[in-house]
Design an enzyme around this catalytic site. Structure first.
Site, short mmCIF file in Angstrom:
data_model
loop_
_atom_site.label_atom_id
_atom_site.label_comp_id
_atom_site.label_asym_id
_atom_site.label_seq_id
_atom_site.Cartn_x
_atom_site.Cartn_y
_atom_site.Cartn_z
N ASP A 49 4.40 4.43 -0.71
CA ASP A 49 5.86 4.58 -0.83
C ASP A 49 6.32 4.18 -2.24
OD1 ASP A 49 5.52 1.86 -0.58
OD2 ASP A 49 7.09 1.57 0.92
N SER A 50 5.37 3.81 -3.08
CA SER A 50 5.67 3.61 -4.51
C SER A 50 6.23 4.90 -5.10
CB SER A 50 4.40 3.18 -5.27
OG SER A 50 3.34 4.07 -5.01
N ASP A 62 1.72 5.40 3.78
CA ASP A 62 2.61 4.25 3.95
C ASP A 62 3.73 4.58 4.93
OD1 ASP A 62 1.92 1.94 2.58
OD2 ASP A 62 2.79 2.62 0.68
N LYS A 91 -0.34 2.72 6.76
CA LYS A 91 -0.31 1.34 6.23
C LYS A 91 1.10 0.80 6.41
CE LYS A 91 -0.43 0.41 1.55
NZ LYS A 91 0.86 -0.28 1.29
N GLU A 136 3.55 -3.05 5.81
CA GLU A 136 3.58 -4.33 5.11
C GLU A 136 3.90 -5.49 6.05
OE1 GLU A 136 6.34 -4.08 1.81
OE2 GLU A 136 5.31 -2.34 0.96
N GLU A 174 -1.71 -7.55 -2.53
CA GLU A 174 -0.94 -7.22 -3.74
C GLU A 174 -0.47 -8.50 -4.44
OE1 GLU A 174 1.98 -4.11 -3.37
OE2 GLU A 174 2.77 -4.48 -5.38
#
Ligand code: KIV
Length: 257
Positions: free
Chosen positions: A42-43, A81, A110, A112, A176
């Site tokens: 999602d960057s 993501d 993925k 978070e 990260e």
């Protein structure tokens, strides 16, 4: 767990795992032969769309980019993501993860977080959706972008979260901006691969945003190394094109009908 995921886990302690992001077919098809895992991160919100954070990324954006990436991947594990606000409870997470998997044919998703998202991860795994974890700096909820693991409280929380994620069945964890010795401790403690970004050489593998690595994204942060300067190469090519057009050297007969 399917064979692709099992083989991915087996790389731990054997060979360093190579992961990169892709947001489109062309980039995916270039990096696929060199990667073990390709992440539609999602960057893309900040890298492609210029958002100030990843919070504005939508499920539809992730799905459309992932469909393009899927076309470029032959061998790597493809992970997508789940964007912010798409996994606020197990029901929502399951419905959105199923949508991502059915529309993009990715291998895994993925998300978070640690303890906070454990029930969500359990639900996804119970429904046969492979999950990759993400600990340390969590861009979807971060208040600052400092490295994690500075004090004992923070370290213990990340350690506990890593153990918890392994126990509930994630197949790998992105670390990260996790302090080096903590990344080492986690990597030794768990039996699934850790993939570091700004988390030292002690992780089982590394991930970078491809646009950063090739010098396309003008970002300056400690954990990014520009391995080439594609911006310079694009400039050179465009100047050549411009000059040839101005001087009527392009298109030649061979380029014309
Ligand atoms: O969104 C992303 O690209 C990521 C990587 C930086 C790990 O989560």
């Amino acid at each position: 767990m399917n064979n692709k995921i099992i083989n991915f886990i087996k790389k731990k302690n054997k060979s360093k795992i190579i992961s990169l992001t892709a947001y489109s077919k062309n980039i995916a098809s270039i990096i696929d032969k060199h990667c073990d895992l390709i992440l539609v991160g999602d960057s893309l919100g900040s890298v492609l769309y210029g958002f100030s954070s990843t919070k504005k990324v939508t499920l539809d954006m992730m799905i459309e980019h992932s469909k393009s990436v899927r076309m470029g991947i032959k061998k790597s594990l493809m992970v997508v993501d789940m964007p912010h606000n798409t996994y606020r409870n197990p029901k929502e997470a399951l419905s959105n993860a199923k949508k991502i998997i059915s529309k993009t044919k990715c291998d895994a998703i993925k998300l978070e977080g640690g303890k906070k998202v454990v029930q969500i991860i359990k639900t996804l795994i119970k429904n046969k959706i492979p999950v990759m974890g993400h600990l340390g700096l969590l861009p979807q909820s971060a208040k600052n972008f400092k490295f994690k693991g500075k004090n004992l409280v923070e370290r213990n929380k990340i350690l506990k979260d890593a153990k918890l994620l392994e126990e509930v069945g994630v197949f790998s964890i992105v670390l990260e901006c996790v302090e080096s010795s903590l990344a080492k401790q986690i990597t030794k403690m768990i039996n699934i691969p850790t993939i570091g970004i700004g988390a030292s050489v002690n992780c089982d593998g590394q991930v970078l945003v491809t646009d950063d690595l090739i010098g396309l994204n003008p970002i300056k942060v400690r954990f990014v190394k520009k391995f080439t300067n594609i911006t310079k190469q694009i400039n050179t090519a465009v100047i050549k094109f411009k000059n040839e057009v101005k001087n009527k050297k392009f298109p030649k007969k061979i380029n014309s009908y």
